[in-house]
Design a protein around this motif. Sequence first.
Motif, PDB file in Angstrom:
ATOM      1  N   GLY A  84      19.591  14.763 -17.658  1.00  0.00           N
ATOM      2  CA  GLY A  84      19.572  13.555 -18.299  1.00  0.00           C
ATOM      3  C   GLY A  84      21.121  13.157 -17.422  1.00  0.00           C
ATOM      4  O   GLY A  84      21.792  12.123 -17.950  1.00  0.00           O
ATOM      5  N   ARG A  85      22.128  13.909 -17.078  1.00  0.00           N
ATOM      6  CA  ARG A  85      23.318  13.431 -16.740  1.00  0.00           C
ATOM      7  C   ARG A  85      23.707  12.591 -15.786  1.00  0.00           C
ATOM      8  O   ARG A  85      24.130  12.034 -15.736  1.00  0.00           O
ATOM      9  N   MET A  95      13.902   9.313 -15.881  1.00  0.00           N
ATOM     10  CA  MET A  95      13.095  10.528 -15.312  1.00  0.00           C
ATOM     11  C   MET A  95      13.086  10.722 -17.126  1.00  0.00           C
ATOM     12  O   MET A  95      14.506  10.804 -17.158  1.00  0.00           O
ATOM     13  N   PRO A  96      12.014  11.213 -17.211  1.00  0.00           N
ATOM     14  CA  PRO A  96      12.552  11.809 -18.435  1.00  0.00           C
ATOM     15  C   PRO A  96      13.515  12.577 -19.281  1.00  0.00           C
ATOM     16  O   PRO A  96      13.820  13.625 -18.207  1.00  0.00           O
ATOM     17  N   VAL A  97      14.312  12.191 -19.648  1.00  0.00           N
ATOM     18  CA  VAL A  97      15.601  13.003 -20.183  1.00  0.00           C
ATOM     19  C   VAL A  97      15.381  14.749 -20.645  1.00  0.00           C
ATOM     20  O   VAL A  97      14.426  14.510 -21.900  1.00  0.00           O
ATOM     21  N   PHE A  98      15.281  15.977 -20.528  1.00  0.00           N
ATOM     22  CA  PHE A  98      14.460  17.132 -20.698  1.00  0.00           C
ATOM     23  C   PHE A  98      15.182  17.374 -21.304  1.00  0.00           C
ATOM     24  O   PHE A  98      15.107  18.701 -23.025  1.00  0.00           O
ATOM     25  N   GLY A  99      17.141  17.336 -21.495  1.00  0.00           N
ATOM     26  CA  GLY A  99      17.817  17.730 -22.649  1.00  0.00           C
ATOM     27  C   GLY A  99      17.581  17.464 -24.055  1.00  0.00           C
ATOM     28  O   GLY A  99      17.326  18.234 -25.132  1.00  0.00           O
ATOM     29  N   ARG A 100      16.682  16.342 -24.431  1.00  0.00           N
ATOM     30  CA  ARG A 100      16.159  15.687 -25.375  1.00  0.00           C
ATOM     31  C   ARG A 100      14.669  16.339 -26.228  1.00  0.00           C
ATOM     32  O   ARG A 100      14.832  17.265 -27.036  1.00  0.00           O
ATOM     33  N   VAL A 101      13.823  16.455 -24.832  1.00  0.00           N
ATOM     34  CA  VAL A 101      12.590  17.155 -25.279  1.00  0.00           C
ATOM     35  C   VAL A 101      12.518  18.748 -25.181  1.00  0.00           C
ATOM     36  O   VAL A 101      12.675  19.299 -26.234  1.00  0.00           O
TER      37      VAL A 101
END
Length: 135
Positions: A84-85, A95-101
């Motif tokens: 997500g950066r 786009m979904p921020v997969f770092g949080r997911v």
Amino acid sequence: MPRLATMISIVAACGFTVGAALAQDADIGKSLYDDYCAACHGASGAGDGDMANLMTIPAPNLTLLATNNDGEFPMLNVIHIIDGRTGVRAHGGPMPVFGRVFASTEPGPANPYGSVLEVRGRVLSLAMYLESLQK
């Protein structure tokens, strides 16, 4: 002579461990891809997932990332997009921020470093899997 044999055994064991870790990374990356990416990008990464026709911005063909970057897989760029950066937009929004997911919700003694290492490991595993899909 026994010392040499011991050293050879240690080096061989480390080699097998590294090989197992790389295989595990590939398995983790594929599993993450199947769970989080395939719906939009397709099972093969070609951008033809089940949800692709509902998106306002077409899902890119992830098998052409290296081709579109002069034959070099853009690993750091891919990592930044996944976590997500970069602010890449999809679905009319981010786009979904997969770092949080991918973050762990269980900090504590069993997870002394928090979820930072866990997130980075998952993002890297996913990026390595995408690298393996390149044509």
